[in-house]
Design an enzyme around this catalytic site. Structure first.
Site, short mmCIF file in Angstrom:
data_model
loop_
_atom_site.label_atom_id
_atom_site.label_comp_id
_atom_site.label_asym_id
_atom_site.label_seq_id
_atom_site.Cartn_x
_atom_site.Cartn_y
_atom_site.Cartn_z
N GLY A 1 -1.21 2.42 12.28
CA GLY A 1 -1.44 3.78 12.79
C GLY A 1 -2.21 4.72 11.87
N ASP B 1 0.84 7.97 9.89
CA ASP B 1 0.26 8.76 10.97
C ASP B 1 1.21 9.87 11.43
OD1 ASP B 1 2.08 6.94 12.01
OD2 ASP B 1 0.70 6.02 13.43
N LYS C 1 6.61 15.45 14.04
CA LYS C 1 7.19 15.81 15.34
C LYS C 1 8.43 16.65 15.12
CE LYS C 1 6.25 12.08 18.50
NZ LYS C 1 6.77 11.01 19.35
N PHE D 1 5.05 12.10 23.25
CA PHE D 1 4.41 10.86 22.80
C PHE D 1 2.90 11.09 22.79
CE2 PHE D 1 2.55 6.68 23.29
CZ PHE D 1 3.19 6.02 22.24
N VAL D 2 2.28 10.87 21.66
CA VAL D 2 0.85 11.14 21.51
C VAL D 2 0.07 9.88 21.13
CG1 VAL D 2 1.14 13.59 20.92
CG2 VAL D 2 1.19 11.88 19.09
N ASP E 1 8.44 10.70 12.89
CA ASP E 1 9.18 10.86 14.15
C ASP E 1 10.68 10.87 13.81
OD1 ASP E 1 10.03 10.81 16.78
OD2 ASP E 1 9.36 8.79 17.21
#
Ligand code: IMP
Ligand code: MG
Length: 188
Positions: A50, A107, A139, A160-161, A110
């Site tokens: 990522g 990246d 996030k 969610f991206v 979360d």
């Protein structure tokens, strides 16, 4: 997944962060990191896959001499939510980082499990001199693990991206911006 003839961007619902905004913020992060680590031998440890795009741009935004290493970690095993388990390569592959100053590049933060697990491995098993972390996205979610990044690009809401390295089912990493997917593009 079936190959599609439509451009990837047609599956995007909203662009949350544009290419220009990313470019600007990554340059700022590069300067910030450079100022904080002047005179230090720094190793960027890029969490695959990522953060490939982020790391490539971030290191070009710094003129410090840096070493580059990568490490494969997975916590989303398909789908749009964390599996709760972190799968990673063996500590053995990082043993040459003993005594080094390491900057983890990821990246997105979360649940925090990835950064927490890699930090613990570097500190307890590899024996690095220091470990700091830099994430493009943070996030805003209640965390099961108490962890915060030392450098953060952007805070985002709990969605969610995809794009700029982030994937859904292995796709969308090559989009130059960060966005959300149209609900019909997510398999329930
Ligand atoms: P954590 O261990 O839950 O903090 O998860 C971090 C990893 O989960 C990231 O490095 C990503 O690979 C993946 N991830 C978390 N949120 C997203 C997202 O919104 N889109 C794509 N991947 C994500
Ligand atoms: Mg990841």
């Amino acid at each position: 997944m079936q190959p599609s003839t439509k451009p990837l961007s047609s599956n995007i619902e909203t662009i949350l962060i544009t290419q220009g905004e990313i470019h600007h913020r990554v340059a700022e992060l590069g300067s910030e990191i450079e100022a904080a680590h002047e005179g230090e031998d720094l190793t960027l440890l890029v969490i695959l896959h990522g953060s490939i795009l982020f790391a490539a741009d971030l290191m070009r935004a710094m003129s410090l001499p840096v070493y580059l290493e990568s490490f494969r970690v997975a916590s989303y095993h398909g789908g749009t939510s964390s599996s709760g388990t972190v799968t990673m390569e063996q500590a053995e592959t990082l043993k040459h980082l003993k005594g080094q100053h390491v900057l983890l590049v990821d990246d997105i933060l979360d649940t925090g499990r990835t950064i927490h697990a890699v930090k613990q491995l570097l500190t307890d098993e590899v024996g690095t001199a220091s470990v700091r972390s830099c994430v493009l996205l943070d996030k805003k979610v209640p965390r099961s693990v108490k962890v915060a990044a030392d450098y953060t690009g952007f805070e985002i809401d709990d969605a969610f991206v995809v794009g700029y390295g982030l994937d859904y089912e292995g796709q969308y990493r090559n989009l130059p911006f960060i966005g959300t997917l149209k609900p019909e593009c997510i398999q329930s």
